[in-house]
Write a protein that holds these residues in place. Structure first.
Motif, PDB file in Angstrom:
ATOM      1  N   ALA A  16     -35.724  27.553 -58.242  1.00 24.06           N
ATOM      2  CA  ALA A  16     -34.327  27.105 -58.378  1.00 24.06           C
ATOM      3  C   ALA A  16     -34.283  25.942 -59.367  1.00 24.06           C
ATOM      4  N   TYR A  17     -33.188  25.893 -60.155  1.00 28.22           N
ATOM      5  CA  TYR A  17     -32.898  24.706 -60.960  1.00 28.22           C
ATOM      6  C   TYR A  17     -31.724  24.036 -60.251  1.00 28.22           C
ATOM      7  N   GLY A  18     -31.948  22.977 -59.529  1.00 20.95           N
ATOM      8  CA  GLY A  18     -30.875  22.383 -58.712  1.00 20.95           C
ATOM      9  C   GLY A  18     -30.416  23.423 -57.708  1.00 20.95           C
ATOM     10  N   LYS A  19     -29.105  23.721 -57.731  1.00 21.60           N
ATOM     11  CA  LYS A  19     -28.580  24.699 -56.758  1.00 21.60           C
ATOM     12  C   LYS A  19     -28.687  26.121 -57.277  1.00 21.60           C
ATOM     13  N   LYS A  20     -29.030  26.268 -58.569  1.00 22.34           N
ATOM     14  CA  LYS A  20     -29.061  27.620 -59.169  1.00 22.34           C
ATOM     15  C   LYS A  20     -30.393  28.311 -58.869  1.00 22.34           C
ATOM     16  N   GLN A  21     -30.333  29.422 -58.148  1.00 20.44           N
ATOM     17  CA  GLN A  21     -31.543  30.166 -57.795  1.00 20.44           C
ATOM     18  C   GLN A  21     -31.857  31.139 -58.937  1.00 20.44           C
ATOM     19  N   ALA A  22     -32.840  30.799 -59.788  1.00 22.43           N
ATOM     20  CA  ALA A  22     -33.139  31.653 -60.959  1.00 22.43           C
ATOM     21  C   ALA A  22     -34.016  32.836 -60.556  1.00 22.43           C
ATOM     22  N   LEU A  23     -35.037  32.607 -59.733  1.00 20.35           N
ATOM     23  CA  LEU A  23     -35.865  33.694 -59.191  1.00 20.35           C
ATOM     24  C   LEU A  23     -35.795  33.601 -57.677  1.00 20.35           C
ATOM     25  N   ASP A  68     -39.614  36.923 -75.824  1.00 20.01           N
ATOM     26  CA  ASP A  68     -38.360  36.715 -75.096  1.00 20.01           C
ATOM     27  C   ASP A  68     -37.194  37.025 -76.031  1.00 20.01           C
ATOM     28  N   GLU A  69     -36.507  38.107 -75.788  1.00 18.77           N
ATOM     29  CA  GLU A  69     -35.358  38.553 -76.595  1.00 18.77           C
ATOM     30  C   GLU A  69     -35.669  38.546 -78.097  1.00 18.77           C
ATOM     31  N   PRO A  70     -36.691  39.270 -78.548  1.00 20.26           N
ATOM     32  CA  PRO A  70     -37.105  39.148 -79.954  1.00 20.26           C
ATOM     33  C   PRO A  70     -36.165  39.808 -80.958  1.00 20.26           C
ATOM     34  N   PRO A 113     -29.444  41.813 -67.069  1.00 24.65           N
ATOM     35  CA  PRO A 113     -28.341  41.091 -67.716  1.00 24.65           C
ATOM     36  C   PRO A 113     -28.631  39.603 -67.879  1.00 24.65           C
ATOM     37  N   ASN A 114     -27.792  38.920 -68.646  1.00 21.85           N
ATOM     38  CA  ASN A 114     -27.936  37.461 -68.848  1.00 21.85           C
ATOM     39  C   ASN A 114     -28.046  36.752 -67.504  1.00 21.85           C
ATOM     40  N   GLY A 115     -28.971  35.831 -67.445  1.00 20.70           N
ATOM     41  CA  GLY A 115     -29.054  34.969 -66.264  1.00 20.70           C
ATOM     42  C   GLY A 115     -29.807  35.556 -65.087  1.00 20.70           C
ATOM     43  N   CYS A 116     -30.460  36.729 -65.256  1.00 24.65           N
ATOM     44  CA  CYS A 116     -31.143  37.339 -64.092  1.00 24.65           C
ATOM     45  C   CYS A 116     -32.538  36.758 -63.883  1.00 24.65           C
ATOM     46  N   GLY A 117     -33.003  35.886 -64.789  1.00 26.77           N
ATOM     47  CA  GLY A 117     -34.276  35.195 -64.559  1.00 26.77           C
ATOM     48  C   GLY A 117     -35.418  35.596 -65.473  1.00 26.77           C
ATOM     49  N   LYS A 118     -35.133  36.356 -66.538  1.00 26.24           N
ATOM     50  CA  LYS A 118     -36.198  36.845 -67.427  1.00 26.24           C
ATOM     51  C   LYS A 118     -36.944  35.683 -68.106  1.00 26.24           C
ATOM     52  N   SER A 119     -36.169  34.768 -68.700  1.00 32.43           N
ATOM     53  CA  SER A 119     -36.818  33.649 -69.410  1.00 32.43           C
ATOM     54  C   SER A 119     -37.571  32.756 -68.434  1.00 32.43           C
ATOM     55  N   THR A 120     -37.031  32.591 -67.242  1.00 33.17           N
ATOM     56  CA  THR A 120     -37.722  31.762 -66.238  1.00 33.17           C
ATOM     57  C   THR A 120     -39.069  32.385 -65.897  1.00 33.17           C
ATOM     58  N   LEU A 121     -39.095  33.692 -65.737  1.00 33.69           N
ATOM     59  CA  LEU A 121     -40.363  34.381 -65.461  1.00 33.69           C
ATOM     60  C   LEU A 121     -41.352  34.130 -66.599  1.00 33.69           C
ATOM     61  N   PHE A 122     -40.904  34.265 -67.857  1.00 35.76           N
ATOM     62  CA  PHE A 122     -41.798  34.079 -69.008  1.00 35.76           C
ATOM     63  C   PHE A 122     -42.289  32.632 -69.101  1.00 35.76           C
ATOM     64  N   ARG A 123     -41.388  31.690 -68.816  1.00 30.43           N
ATOM     65  CA  ARG A 123     -41.806  30.279 -68.842  1.00 30.43           C
ATOM     66  C   ARG A 123     -42.871  30.026 -67.780  1.00 30.43           C
ATOM     67  N   MET A 124     -42.740  30.728 -66.663  1.00 32.73           N
ATOM     68  CA  MET A 124     -43.721  30.584 -65.590  1.00 32.73           C
ATOM     69  C   MET A 124     -45.086  31.132 -66.010  1.00 32.73           C
TER      70      MET A 124
HETATM   71  N1  LIG Z   1     -33.358  24.415 -67.314  1.00 29.26           N
HETATM   72  C1  LIG Z   1     -32.399  24.948 -66.552  1.00 29.26           C
HETATM   73  N2  LIG Z   1     -31.551  24.172 -65.850  1.00 29.26           N
HETATM   74  C2  LIG Z   1     -30.582  24.686 -65.064  1.00 29.26           C
HETATM   75  N3  LIG Z   1     -30.353  26.004 -64.916  1.00 29.26           N
HETATM   76  C3  LIG Z   1     -31.150  26.839 -65.599  1.00 29.26           C
HETATM   77  C4  LIG Z   1     -32.204  26.360 -66.458  1.00 29.26           C
HETATM   78  N4  LIG Z   1     -32.823  27.436 -67.008  1.00 29.26           N
HETATM   79  C5  LIG Z   1     -32.187  28.527 -66.520  1.00 29.26           C
HETATM   80  N5  LIG Z   1     -31.193  28.171 -65.677  1.00 29.26           N
HETATM   81  C6  LIG Z   1     -30.305  29.087 -64.931  1.00 29.26           C
HETATM   82  O1  LIG Z   1     -31.131  29.985 -64.194  1.00 29.26           O
HETATM   83  C7  LIG Z   1     -30.626  31.314 -64.265  1.00 29.26           C
HETATM   84  C8  LIG Z   1     -31.694  32.236 -64.891  1.00 29.26           C
HETATM   85  O2  LIG Z   1     -31.845  31.863 -66.251  1.00 29.26           O
HETATM   86  P1  LIG Z   1     -32.856  32.592 -67.253  1.00 29.26           P
HETATM   87  O3  LIG Z   1     -32.713  31.905 -68.577  1.00 29.26           O
HETATM   88  O4  LIG Z   1     -34.179  32.661 -66.635  1.00 29.26           O
HETATM   89  O5  LIG Z   1     -32.218  34.056 -67.294  1.00 29.26           O
HETATM   90  P2  LIG Z   1     -32.333  35.201 -68.410  1.00 29.26           P
HETATM   91  O6  LIG Z   1     -32.347  36.480 -67.667  1.00 29.26           O
HETATM   92  O7  LIG Z   1     -33.448  34.912 -69.335  1.00 29.26           O
HETATM   93  O8  LIG Z   1     -30.955  35.055 -69.187  1.00 29.26           O
HETATM   94  P3  LIG Z   1     -30.611  35.394 -70.751  1.00 29.26           P
HETATM   95  O9  LIG Z   1     -30.700  36.879 -70.908  1.00 29.26           O
HETATM   96  O10 LIG Z   1     -29.209  34.871 -70.853  1.00 29.26           O
HETATM   97  O11 LIG Z   1     -31.577  34.613 -71.584  1.00 29.26           O
HETATM   98  C9  LIG Z   1     -29.340  31.231 -65.073  1.00 29.26           C
HETATM   99  O12 LIG Z   1     -28.256  31.135 -64.178  1.00 29.26           O
HETATM  100  C10 LIG Z   1     -29.478  29.952 -65.873  1.00 29.26           C
HETATM  101  O13 LIG Z   1     -28.226  29.371 -66.144  1.00 29.26           O
END
Ligand SMILES: Nc1ncnc2c1ncn2[C@@H]1O[C@H](COP(=O)(O)OP(=O)(O)OP(=O)(O)O)[C@@H](O)[C@H]1O
Length: 237
Positions: A14-21, A153-155, A39-50
């Motif tokens: 979670a980032y604060g209250k936002k549950q990314a994964l 990530d989204e190349p 779709p946007n925001g489903c957590g793909k980039s968070t997974l890759f950062r991990m």
């Molecule tokens: N550093 C951060 N601080 C706060 N919220 C974040 C942060 N990074 C991601 N989030 C939130 O976490 C959720 C997942 O984000 P993430 O970027 O992992 O998704 P994504 O699937 O890669 O999206 P996109 O296709 O738009 O890149 C989103 O709601 C995003 O707003």
């Protein structure tokens, strides 16, 4: 299944209250071109950062190349983040020279070959390039590395449809015999349908389907149809 290149078990972040994964479970076999779709925001980039040690899970287990992500696993990974930028005054050739001096297992020969294939001018200045041209340079910088895992990530953002098709064909050709594993995230599967031989579909921080792309097609039809069915609500936005 061969040894997994990636394994996530009950991973939450979670980032604060936002549950990314949110309890993500996935296993991806090695040697495949895997699409991480959703779709946007489903957590793909968070997974890759991990996977590259940039963020840590709050809960659960993550393994990449059989180990916990960190500096050691990073030596074997080429990573294209979603918001990378280049130094604008560099030419493409200088960007590759920088890569050769700095990035483990960067092959200048492969970079030049890929640039030729993707119609990228070696003497072009990066600052004057279109978004799509710059995206190609970023992609080449990763693909030219002889590492076990390439994470993109989204190349294809900013690359037009016709060029995408040529680039996708090039990637498939190039990677076919390399034995490298590739993870590619996208929320736009339309033009890259033929690229993935393994697919993970994500939604709201979870994997809702993963397996051979062929099985997915056999079960549901084309990837585009699958996308429509699985993300009916998001598709209409
Ligand atoms: N550093 C951060 N601080 C706060 N919220 C974040 C942060 N990074 C991601 N989030 C939130 O976490 C959720 C997942 O984000 P993430 O970027 O992992 O998704 P994504 O699937 O890669 O999206 P996109 O296709 O738009 O890149 C989103 O709601 C995003 O707003």
């Amino acid at each position: 299944m061969t040894a997994p290149i990636l394994r996530c078990e009950q991973v939450s972040k979670a980032y604060g209250k936002k549950q990314a994964l949110n309890g993500l479970n996935i296993t991806v076999p090695e040697g495949r071109i895997t699409g991480i779709l959703g779709p946007n925001g489903c957590g793909k980039s968070t997974l890759f950062r991990m996977l590259t040690g940039l963020v840590r899970p709050d809960r659960g287990t993550v393994e990449v190349l059989g180990s916990k992500p960190g500096w050691e696993t990073n030596r074997h990974i080429a990573y294209l983040p979603d918001r990378a930028r280049w130094y604008p005054n560099h030419t493409v050739r200088q960007a590759f020279e920088w890569g050769e001096s700095f990035l483990p297992r960067f092959s200048m020969e492969q970079a030049i070959r890929l640039a030729d294939y993707m119609d990228v001018e070696l003497d072009a200045r990066i600052g004057g390039m279109s978004k799509g041209q710059e995206a190609r340079v970023m992609l080449i910088q990763c693909l030219a590395r002889e590492v076990s895992l390439i994470i993109l990530d989204e190349p294809f953002t900013g690359i037009d449809v016709m060029s995408r098709e040529a680039i996708v064909a090039g990637i498939i050709d190039y990677l076919e015999d390399s034995g490298q594993s590739v993870l590619i995230s996208t929320h736009d599967i339309q033009e890259v349908e033929g690229l993935f031989d393994y697919t993970v579909m994500m939604k709201q921080g979870q994997a809702i389907w993963s397996g051979d792309t062929e099985s997915l097609r056999a079960e549901y039809g084309s990837l585009r149809d699958v996308f429509r069915k699985m993300y009916a609500k998001e598709w209409q936005r």
